[in-house]
Structures are given as structure tokens and as C-alpha cells.
Motif scaffolding. Structure first.
Motif, short mmCIF file in Angstrom:
data_model
loop_
_atom_site.label_atom_id
_atom_site.label_comp_id
_atom_site.label_asym_id
_atom_site.label_seq_id
_atom_site.Cartn_x
_atom_site.Cartn_y
_atom_site.Cartn_z
N ARG A 38 0.80 -1.14 0.00
CA ARG A 38 0.09 0.00 -0.07
C ARG A 38 1.06 1.23 -0.04
O ARG A 38 1.99 1.09 0.38
CB ARG A 38 -0.97 0.13 1.19
N GLN A 39 0.30 2.31 -0.60
CA GLN A 39 1.05 3.56 -0.49
C GLN A 39 0.15 4.74 -0.38
O GLN A 39 -0.89 4.95 -0.76
CB GLN A 39 1.54 3.90 -1.84
N ARG A 45 5.96 3.23 -0.61
CA ARG A 45 5.04 2.14 -0.76
C ARG A 45 5.57 0.91 0.45
O ARG A 45 6.79 0.79 0.29
CB ARG A 45 5.26 1.72 -1.96
N ARG A 108 9.70 -3.30 -2.31
CA ARG A 108 9.05 -3.29 -3.33
C ARG A 108 9.81 -3.77 -4.75
O ARG A 108 9.24 -4.27 -5.76
CB ARG A 108 8.34 -1.96 -3.58
#
Length: 124
Positions: A38-39, A45, A108
Motif C-alpha cells: 500500500r502507498q 510504498r 517493493r
């Protein structure tokens, strides 16, 4: 070609629930290492939950006990059940996939494949 499509986001009040879905195509779904990230606006992120090819799961401390990651192999779909949502859970949520188990699964850069994102907004 690997393709991931996220859905299920929306706006809920604090304490509510949402279930996100990520439909995959173009690869052997069950063989991949999957994750939800999620960001939030202005933030990096961050990893939320992971699901490996053996079905083992792991969670960020901030969501443990509230979120559940699962997979339906027959439907090529990854889920994120989110309960007891808090305003700080507000973010764009993305599913991600990697062919092999990442050395750093919360990073990420370990994931070459991403969904387009689905927005989750939790109001107080």
C-alpha cells in the motif's frame, strides 16, 4: 505475459471491512510469491502481507490480527480481507507477484509484476 488486476477498494468508516481481490493471468498462479502493498500520499510504498507458493503467510505489524491474505488457486485470485479498518489504513493498495521467493519480500523492488492499484479510504 503476467497481468494482475486489483479491485475491491472503496470508502468505509473506521471499524468497517473491505475485501480486495487480485486476479492474475498469464502464469502459473500457484507457483508465484504474492504480496499486497500500500502507498499513502507522500509516503513510501510499504508491504502489508505476503503469501508464498506453499501457502505460508506473513503480515506487517500494523495489520496483524486485522488483515488476512488468502488465495483461490482455481480462480487465480489473491484476496486481502481487511477488518477493523482505521483511518491510517487509507492508501492505494497494490498486489504484486514474483516468480521466486524474494530475499527481501517487504522490499517493493523484489516484485516485477504489479496490479494497477485500488483505493481504500477509511473515514473517522
Amino acid at each position: 505475459q503476467v497481468r494482475l488486476v486489483d479491485s475491491g477498494g472503496g470508502e468505509v468508516q473506521a471499524g468497517g471491512s473491505l475485501r480486495l481481490s487480485c486476479v492474475g493471468s498469464g502464469y502459473t498462479y500457484s507457483a508465484y510469491f504474492m504480496a499486497w502493498f500500500r502507498q499513502a500520499p507522500g509516503k513510501e510504498r510499504e508491504g502489508v502481507a505476503t503469501f508464498d507458493s506453499s501457502g505460508r503467510t506473513s503480515y506487517a505489524d500494523s495489520v496483524k490480527g486485522r488483515f488476512t491474505i488468502s488465495r483461490d488457486t482455481a480462480k487465480n485470485t489473491l484476496y486481502l480481507q481487511m477488518n477493523s479498518l482505521k483511518p491510517e489504513d487509507t492508501a492505494m493498495y497494490y498486489c504484486a507477484a514474483a516468480r521466486f521467493t524474494p530475499v527481501r519480500p517487504w522490499n517493493r523492488s523484489a516484485y516485477p509484476y504489479w496490479g494497477q492499484g485500488t483505493q481504500v479510504t477509511v473515514s473517522s
